[in-house]
Design a protein around this motif. Structure first.
Motif, PDB file in Angstrom:
ATOM      1  N   LYS A   3      -7.921   3.766  -9.906  1.00  0.00           N
ATOM      2  CA  LYS A   3      -6.844   3.837 -10.633  1.00  0.00           C
ATOM      3  C   LYS A   3      -5.345   2.996 -10.497  1.00  0.00           C
ATOM      4  O   LYS A   3      -5.130   2.620 -11.317  1.00  0.00           O
ATOM      5  N   TYR A  26      -3.096   1.579 -13.647  1.00  0.00           N
ATOM      6  CA  TYR A  26      -1.952   0.581 -13.930  1.00  0.00           C
ATOM      7  C   TYR A  26      -1.448  -0.748 -13.722  1.00  0.00           C
ATOM      8  O   TYR A  26      -0.301  -1.034 -14.802  1.00  0.00           O
ATOM      9  N   LEU A  38      -5.979   6.335 -18.279  1.00  0.00           N
ATOM     10  CA  LEU A  38      -4.464   6.572 -17.525  1.00  0.00           C
ATOM     11  C   LEU A  38      -4.496   7.812 -18.899  1.00  0.00           C
ATOM     12  O   LEU A  38      -4.660   7.652 -19.859  1.00  0.00           O
ATOM     13  N   THR A  39      -3.754   8.845 -18.924  1.00  0.00           N
ATOM     14  CA  THR A  39      -2.809   9.658 -19.752  1.00  0.00           C
ATOM     15  C   THR A  39      -1.745   9.179 -19.792  1.00  0.00           C
ATOM     16  O   THR A  39      -1.150   8.411 -19.639  1.00  0.00           O
ATOM     17  N   SER A  65       1.334  11.234 -19.715  1.00  0.00           N
ATOM     18  CA  SER A  65       2.251  11.587 -18.953  1.00  0.00           C
ATOM     19  C   SER A  65       2.395  10.405 -17.643  1.00  0.00           C
ATOM     20  O   SER A  65       3.301  10.026 -17.066  1.00  0.00           O
ATOM     21  N   GLU A  66       0.963  10.010 -17.475  1.00  0.00           N
ATOM     22  CA  GLU A  66       0.823   8.733 -15.890  1.00  0.00           C
ATOM     23  C   GLU A  66       2.409   7.717 -16.384  1.00  0.00           C
ATOM     24  O   GLU A  66       2.549   6.794 -15.924  1.00  0.00           O
ATOM     25  N   ALA A  67       0.961   7.088 -18.005  1.00  0.00           N
ATOM     26  CA  ALA A  67       1.741   5.509 -18.508  1.00  0.00           C
ATOM     27  C   ALA A  67       3.612   5.426 -18.785  1.00  0.00           C
ATOM     28  O   ALA A  67       4.307   5.770 -18.151  1.00  0.00           O
ATOM     29  N   ARG A 121       4.986   7.728 -16.327  1.00  0.00           N
ATOM     30  CA  ARG A 121       5.878   7.967 -15.147  1.00  0.00           C
ATOM     31  C   ARG A 121       5.525   6.472 -15.017  1.00  0.00           C
ATOM     32  O   ARG A 121       6.658   5.838 -14.162  1.00  0.00           O
ATOM     33  N   PHE A 122       4.739   5.790 -15.169  1.00  0.00           N
ATOM     34  CA  PHE A 122       5.171   4.088 -14.240  1.00  0.00           C
ATOM     35  C   PHE A 122       6.047   3.023 -15.003  1.00  0.00           C
ATOM     36  O   PHE A 122       6.210   2.280 -14.615  1.00  0.00           O
TER      37      PHE A 122
END
Length: 334
Positions: free
Chosen positions: A19, A23, A110-111, A113-115, A117-118
């Motif tokens: 994954k 990112y 990626l979702t 929310s994941e993006a 947070r990153f």
């Protein structure tokens, strides 16, 4: 207002493994060209005899880490914005999978929310790295340098969110130019405690390099950007006038290059290192502005940046370390 997430294309490529690749794509890590500005700043410091190991080296490494982290954060925030408002869906419609895979939100890798947070984590990490770099110098950093070093990242991450600088006339172009120049000027200013004419000219060249890349991207994304009221120059100007602007940017690059080799310590004989860059920039103007082959033009700009960095690095390395005080070096004392 409720924002509806755009669905990923049905023919989206499979979720990449590991994954971490997604990112890196989200942060546009492939755009390594921001490292060039930092490296040229280090070479300018070397020419002044100011790279002497120890705390200085740690400061410079942290400045690089901070710069990259902020770049990744701003790129991630831009992708989140483009995904939510639907502009990326429109701009990447019909493009081959090898191109769409660079947008992990579009492919579902990626979702949101994941993006998000990153983007937050990398921004915080970048700011901490820059602050720590000043700490390694025992905070003997000029006040204005510290303001610039911390202020530019605060603005850069608002490229597509917050203040939405890229949605305002000249906001995108100004942000790209100054963040590019920042990669040269900030590390130099931190360590040297001043800004030299050379650092300013090299910084302006790097800023123009990145602005030319983005300009061709904006031209190809004109329809999608206009639909979401992203007021880039490519959107607010008619194509002929936008072409004039791009021609002026190339002309400004040539002027800056001549000034660098005629008003500083760099030997005028080494101006020849700019010849390949000039040739490629004329080629990208031909393909991009006269034939409408924007992707080919953007590719040529990226190659010209590689050659431009190689040429400037060669010119700086040709000088003797510790040559501060040579004729033509103008200093601006903060």
């Amino acid at each position: 207002m409720t924002v509806t997430q755009a669905p990923a294309p049905a023919d989206a490529p499979p979720r990449p493994r590991p994954k971490a690749v997604s990112y890196l794509r989200l942060g546009k890590a492939r755009m390594y060209h921001y490292v060039y500005g930092w490296a040229l700043g280090v070479l300018l410091l070397r020419a002044d005899g100011l790279v002497n190991g120890g705390r200085t080296s740690l400061t410079l490494v942290l400045m690089l880490a901070g710069t990259l982290a902020i770049q990744w954060s701003a790129s991630a925030a831009d992708d989140v914005s483009g995904f939510l408002n639907g502009s990326d869906v429109q701009n990447y419609a019909g493009r081959p999978p090898v191109t769409r895979v660079r947008k992990p939100l579009l492919t579902g890798a990626l979702t949101v929310s994941e993006a998000v947070r990153f983007a937050v984590v990398t921004w915080v990490a970048g700011m901490l790295a820059i602050a720590l770099s000043a700490g390694f110098l025992e905070w003997r950093v000029p006040g204005p340098a510290l303001v610039v070093a911390l202020g530019v990242p605060v603005l850069a991450v608002q490229y597509s969110c917050g203040l939405k600088l890229s949605y305002r006339p000249l906001g995108l172009e100004t942000t790209i130019f100054f963040t590019g120049a920042y990669t040269v000027v900030a590390p130099y200013w931190f360590v040297a405690g001043r800004v030299s004419r050379e650092a300013l000219l090299v910084g302006a060249l790097v800023g123009l390099w990145l602005l030319l890349v983005v300009s061709y991207g904006n031209a190809s994304d004109r329809a999608g950007d206009a639909a979401v009221l992203r007021r880039t120059l490519a959107v607010i100007l008619r194509p002929p006038w936008f072409s004039v602007v791009v021609h002026l940017l190339v002309a400004a690059h040539a002027v800056l290059l001549v000034l660098l080799f005629t008003t500083t310590r760099l030997s005028q004989a080494l101006l020849v290192v700019g010849a390949p860059v000039a040739a490629l920039q004329l080629a990208q103007l031909y393909y991009g502005m006269h034939r409408g082959e924007l992707r080919k033009a953007r590719f040529l700009v990226l190659i010209s940046i590689d050659l431009g960095f190689a040429g400037l690095a060669t010119a700086l390395l040709a000088g003797s370390p510790g040559s501060a005080g040579l004729a033509g070096l103008a200093e601006i004392t903060p």
